[in-house]
Design a protein around this motif. Structure first.
Motif, mmCIF file in Angstrom:
data_model
loop_
_atom_site.group_PDB
_atom_site.id
_atom_site.type_symbol
_atom_site.label_atom_id
_atom_site.label_comp_id
_atom_site.label_asym_id
_atom_site.label_seq_id
_atom_site.Cartn_x
_atom_site.Cartn_y
_atom_site.Cartn_z
ATOM 1 N N ILE A 1 0.844 -1.197 0.000
ATOM 2 C CA ILE A 1 0.000 0.000 0.000
ATOM 3 C C ILE A 1 0.883 1.251 0.000
ATOM 4 C CG2 ILE A 1 -1.902 -1.177 1.166
ATOM 5 C CD1 ILE A 1 -1.142 0.305 3.748
ATOM 6 N N GLY A 2 0.336 2.324 -0.558
ATOM 7 C CA GLY A 2 1.094 3.567 -0.675
ATOM 8 C C GLY A 2 0.705 4.634 0.324
ATOM 9 N N ASP A 3 -0.201 4.329 1.239
ATOM 10 C CA ASP A 3 -0.676 5.287 2.237
ATOM 11 C C ASP A 3 -0.794 4.559 3.568
ATOM 12 O OD1 ASP A 3 -2.047 7.002 3.904
ATOM 13 O OD2 ASP A 3 -3.698 7.384 2.526
ATOM 14 N N SER B 1 -2.102 -11.248 6.195
ATOM 15 C CA SER B 1 -0.927 -11.018 5.345
ATOM 16 C C SER B 1 0.027 -10.000 5.951
ATOM 17 C CB SER B 1 -1.364 -10.514 3.952
ATOM 18 O OG SER B 1 -2.199 -11.442 3.308
ATOM 19 N N VAL B 2 1.289 -10.127 5.591
ATOM 20 C CA VAL B 2 2.264 -9.066 5.859
ATOM 21 C C VAL B 2 1.887 -7.855 5.018
ATOM 22 C CG1 VAL B 2 4.695 -8.396 5.642
ATOM 23 C CG2 VAL B 2 4.091 -10.727 6.373
ATOM 24 N N ILE B 3 1.948 -6.665 5.599
ATOM 25 C CA ILE B 3 1.621 -5.440 4.872
ATOM 26 C C ILE B 3 2.897 -4.644 4.628
ATOM 27 C CG2 ILE B 3 0.180 -3.369 4.792
ATOM 28 C CD1 ILE B 3 -1.408 -5.993 4.982
ATOM 29 N N TRP B 4 3.146 -4.335 3.366
ATOM 30 C CA TRP B 4 4.256 -3.454 3.006
ATOM 31 C C TRP B 4 3.697 -2.047 2.825
ATOM 32 C CZ3 TRP B 4 6.719 -6.420 -1.732
ATOM 33 C CH2 TRP B 4 7.296 -7.610 -1.278
ATOM 34 N N VAL B 5 4.193 -1.111 3.600
ATOM 35 C CA VAL B 5 3.787 0.288 3.452
ATOM 36 C C VAL B 5 4.932 1.041 2.779
ATOM 37 C CG1 VAL B 5 3.063 2.394 4.619
ATOM 38 C CG2 VAL B 5 2.308 0.170 5.490
ATOM 39 N N VAL C 1 8.077 -0.417 4.515
ATOM 40 C CA VAL C 1 8.109 -0.771 5.932
ATOM 41 C C VAL C 1 7.186 -1.973 6.090
ATOM 42 C CG1 VAL C 1 7.647 -0.002 8.286
ATOM 43 C CG2 VAL C 1 8.508 1.627 6.568
ATOM 44 N N ARG C 2 7.708 -3.057 6.627
ATOM 45 C CA ARG C 2 6.956 -4.302 6.713
ATOM 46 C C ARG C 2 6.264 -4.417 8.065
ATOM 47 N NH1 ARG C 2 9.592 -8.507 2.908
ATOM 48 N NH2 ARG C 2 10.872 -7.172 1.552
ATOM 49 N N HIS C 3 4.967 -4.688 8.024
ATOM 50 C CA HIS C 3 4.167 -4.839 9.228
ATOM 51 C C HIS C 3 3.655 -6.275 9.313
ATOM 52 C CE1 HIS C 3 3.862 -0.447 10.079
ATOM 53 N NE2 HIS C 3 4.026 -0.372 8.765
#
Length: 228
Positions: free
Chosen positions: A162-164, A207-211, A220-222
């Motif tokens: 995601i970009g936001d 899922s892992v979220i990439w921001v 940034v991996r969440h």
């Protein structure tokens, strides 16, 4: 389905994570319908997570519908987003998931060689390279779809991009019904306050979220569940 072992080691110029971007610069192929064209990249991702369906369309120069991904180690991912017009929205799967589903990397070949792919009914596996066709930066992998199939059903994901950092997907029904006033379970129609409960889509929760951080030009991996 059993995992396929990828032959050889993955080096620093490669990635085990393949990214499907929901938006990038350039025109759409002819087969993309108007409803998809009108969506923003985040809206396409939202629809994908809610439906668990990754729709596919014929790539330029072919008629076989495919779902397209880019092999993008961190530095190349940043290059695609900052220099090549790709939007920081999408999903990532692993190489093994792609191979198990029947997909693979495309061949970047001359026009004459691509014609041989086309004549063999394999044009969707080859991308033409020439002065007017420069796409090698996409490092593309494709998952061909069977005729009449709208898209690929999404199982577990390697990541969601995601970009936001404030963005969250639309809530979806859980199939469970509760009393809106008390929170107690109920049956539809038994009282006027009974409604279906809602939550974030399962893919988002698991899922892992990439921001994408545009300042550092990195993701940034969440861990799963931390952005719910």
């Amino acid at each position: 389905m059993a995992d396929i072992t990828v032959a050889g080691l993955i080096g620093p110029a490669q990635s085990d994570e393949l990214v499907h971007f929901t938006g990038k610069g350039g025109s759409f192929t002819a087969g993309v319908p108007d409803d998809v064209r009108r969506m923003t990249p985040s809206e396409r991702l939202d629809a994908m997570l809610g439906s668990r369906l990754l729709r596919g369309f014929p790539p330029f120069g072919d008629t076989r519908a495919c779902v397209c991904f880019s092999e993008s180690p961190p530095d190349h991912l940043a290059h695609l987003i900052t220099m090549r017009g790709f939007s920081p929205w999408g999903i990532a799967i692993t190489r093994n998931q792609m191979l198990n589903a029947g997909g693979g990397s495309v061949a970047y070949v001359t026009t004459a060689v691509r014609e041989r792919f086309v004549n063999a009914g394999l044009g969707h596996w080859a991308v033409r390279t020439d002065t007017d066709s420069s796409w090698m930066h996409e490092r593309e992998w494709r998952l061909p779809l069977n005729p009449g199939v709208a898209g690929a059903r999404l199982g577990a994901l390697a990541a969601i991009l995601i970009g936001d950092p404030t963005w969250r997907p639309s809530l979806v029904g859980t199939g469970q019904w509760i009393n809106g006033a008390t929170g107690e379970p109920c049956q539809p129609g038994e009282d006027p306050f009974c409604r279906e409960s809602e939550d974030f889509p399962e893919l988002w929760r698991e899922s892992v979220i990439w921001v994408w951080d545009k300042n550092s030009q990195r993701v940034v991996r969440h861990p799963p569940g931390t952005l719910c």
